[in-house]
Design a protein around this motif. Structure first.
Motif, PDB file in Angstrom:
ATOM      1  N   ASP A 182       0.836  -1.205   0.000  1.00 47.18           N
ATOM      2  CA  ASP A 182       0.000   0.000   0.000  1.00 47.18           C
ATOM      3  C   ASP A 182       0.876   1.263   0.000  1.00 47.18           C
ATOM      4  N   THR A 183       1.190   1.737  -1.216  1.00 46.01           N
ATOM      5  CA  THR A 183       2.128   2.854  -1.354  1.00 46.01           C
ATOM      6  C   THR A 183       1.625   4.121  -0.649  1.00 46.01           C
ATOM      7  N   ALA A 184       0.317   4.406  -0.778  1.00 41.06           N
ATOM      8  CA  ALA A 184      -0.225   5.626  -0.161  1.00 41.06           C
ATOM      9  C   ALA A 184      -0.116   5.543   1.364  1.00 41.06           C
ATOM     10  N   MET A 185      -0.378   4.350   1.902  1.00 44.11           N
ATOM     11  CA  MET A 185      -0.287   4.169   3.358  1.00 44.11           C
ATOM     12  C   MET A 185       1.161   4.338   3.845  1.00 44.11           C
ATOM     13  N   ALA A 223       3.394   6.197   2.510  1.00 41.49           N
ATOM     14  CA  ALA A 223       3.705   7.630   2.453  1.00 41.49           C
ATOM     15  C   ALA A 223       3.143   8.321   3.692  1.00 41.49           C
ATOM     16  N   GLU A 224       1.914   7.986   4.041  1.00 45.44           N
ATOM     17  CA  GLU A 224       1.329   8.621   5.236  1.00 45.44           C
ATOM     18  C   GLU A 224       2.125   8.241   6.489  1.00 45.44           C
ATOM     19  N   ARG A 283       9.825  12.716   2.320  1.00 46.07           N
ATOM     20  CA  ARG A 283       9.832  12.839   0.852  1.00 46.07           C
ATOM     21  C   ARG A 283      10.868  11.905   0.238  1.00 46.07           C
ATOM     22  N   VAL A 342       9.486   8.433   0.298  1.00 45.36           N
ATOM     23  CA  VAL A 342       8.477   8.225  -0.750  1.00 45.36           C
ATOM     24  C   VAL A 342       9.173   7.950  -2.086  1.00 45.36           C
ATOM     25  N   THR A 354      10.609   4.417  -2.033  1.00 45.94           N
ATOM     26  CA  THR A 354       9.725   3.328  -1.595  1.00 45.94           C
ATOM     27  C   THR A 354       9.892   2.025  -2.399  1.00 45.94           C
ATOM     28  N   GLN A 380      -8.663   2.157   8.344  1.00 39.93           N
ATOM     29  CA  GLN A 380      -7.998   2.964   7.333  1.00 39.93           C
ATOM     30  C   GLN A 380      -6.937   2.143   6.594  1.00 39.93           C
ATOM     31  N   TRP A 410      -0.376  15.375  10.470  1.00 41.12           N
ATOM     32  CA  TRP A 410       0.061  15.502   9.071  1.00 41.12           C
ATOM     33  C   TRP A 410      -0.727  16.566   8.375  1.00 41.12           C
TER      34      TRP A 410
END
Ligand SMILES: N[C@@H](CCC(=O)N[C@@H](CS)C(=O)NCC(=O)O)C(=O)O
Length: 270
Positions: free
Chosen positions: A127-130, A132-133, A145, A148, A151, A231, A270
């Motif tokens: 889960d790339t978005a997770m 990043a968060e 950054r 990310v 990753t 989430q 965040w």
């Protein structure tokens, strides 16, 4: 100067060290990293003080690392060593380190901690978005950054280093369920702690090393940010809820509620 605690911020072994330092009132400054980027924090003191030992699940430059500032013991490179340091400073009694509690800590800190980590990586790494968060909630924006951008490489590295395969993740899940059943059985006589009638290293170790599979939230006491249960990826939340419904799961949450002093560095918004 206050001791420097170099961490992979969300990690459960790091939570174990942080919990002890907070509980026993030791001043420290946390230097948080994301996995793989942590080498920039741990290699300089590791080389300087010629300390650190690789084991099956971690490198010679693993976290947590505590740079103590004490000339006779300048660098601690293992979570249990850091708990010992904190407990000595805080004047913990012998009951904290009873032989039975010490044996349990060794067990939880070994294969069990590796299993909980492998399963959570199995849930989160795709889960790339997770991820990043998680980075932006754990470390400075510039480091996040960089994480990310890196990753894809870090993901490959973690999968191969920690053997995060579907088969081994499934085996980890089975082991964790069995461990929770055993701990629930142990608690079935109504005891409040795993050993004796006091909080000990066994309670701290089991609760900290279980926290990532239960998804203990900062408001529930975890000293870093973890994805909320509804989430994160579905498998993560479902498994966390399954474990929370057991006596061992309720015990972990109670340990965080009753025994986890507020962390010195609160999780980022965040
Ligand atoms: N035995 C060590 C294990 C610590 C460990 O596995 N740390 C992981 C974080 S979950 C780590 O820093 N891994 C990166 C590495 O090995 O370089 C302890 O209890 O301190």
């Amino acid at each position: 100067m206050a001791p420097r605690l170099i961490t992979i911020r969300p990690s459960h072994y790091n939570e174990k060290a942080r919990w002890a330092l907070d509980r026993f009132g030791v001043e420290y400054v946390e230097e948080p990293w994301m996995p793989a980027l942590h080498f920039a924090g741990t290699i300089p003191p590791g080389l300087r003080y010629r300390r650190g030992q690789a084991d099956r699940g971690s490198s010679r430059f693993s976290t947590p690392m505590l740079v103590t500032g004490d000339p006779s013991d300048p660098l601690l490179t293992d979570s249990t060593e850091i708990v010992r340091f904190a407990a000595a400073q805080g004047g913990a009694g012998d009951s904290f380190w009873s032989p039975e509690a010490t044996v349990l800590d060794r067990h939880f800190s070994g294969r069990y901690g590796a299993d909980t980590r492998r399963l959570v990586y199995h849930f989160l790494l795709p889960d790339t978005a997770m991820l990043a968060e998680l980075a932006f909630r754990s470390v400075s924006p510039s480091q996040a950054r960089m994480f990310v951008r890196l990753t894809p490489v870090v993901r490959k590295l973690l999968i191969s280093r920690l053997k995060v395969t579907p088969e081994l993740a499934e085996r980890a899940r089975t082991n964790i369920v069995a461990e929770f059943a055993q701990i629930s059985e142990r608690l079935s006589d109504g005891r409040r702690y795993l050993v004796g009638d006091h909080f000990s290293i066994a309670d701290l170790s089991f609760a900290a090393l279980s926290a990532i599979v239960i998804g203990v939230q900062p408001e529930e006491g975890y000293g870093a940010w973890l994805p909320a249960l509804d989430q994160g990826p579905p498998g993560y939340g479902e498994f966390a809820k399954q474990l929370r419904a057991t006596a061992a799961g309720a015990f972990v949450l109670r340990m965080f509620a009753d025994e986890r002093t507020a962390p010195r560095t609160p999780p980022r918004t965040w």
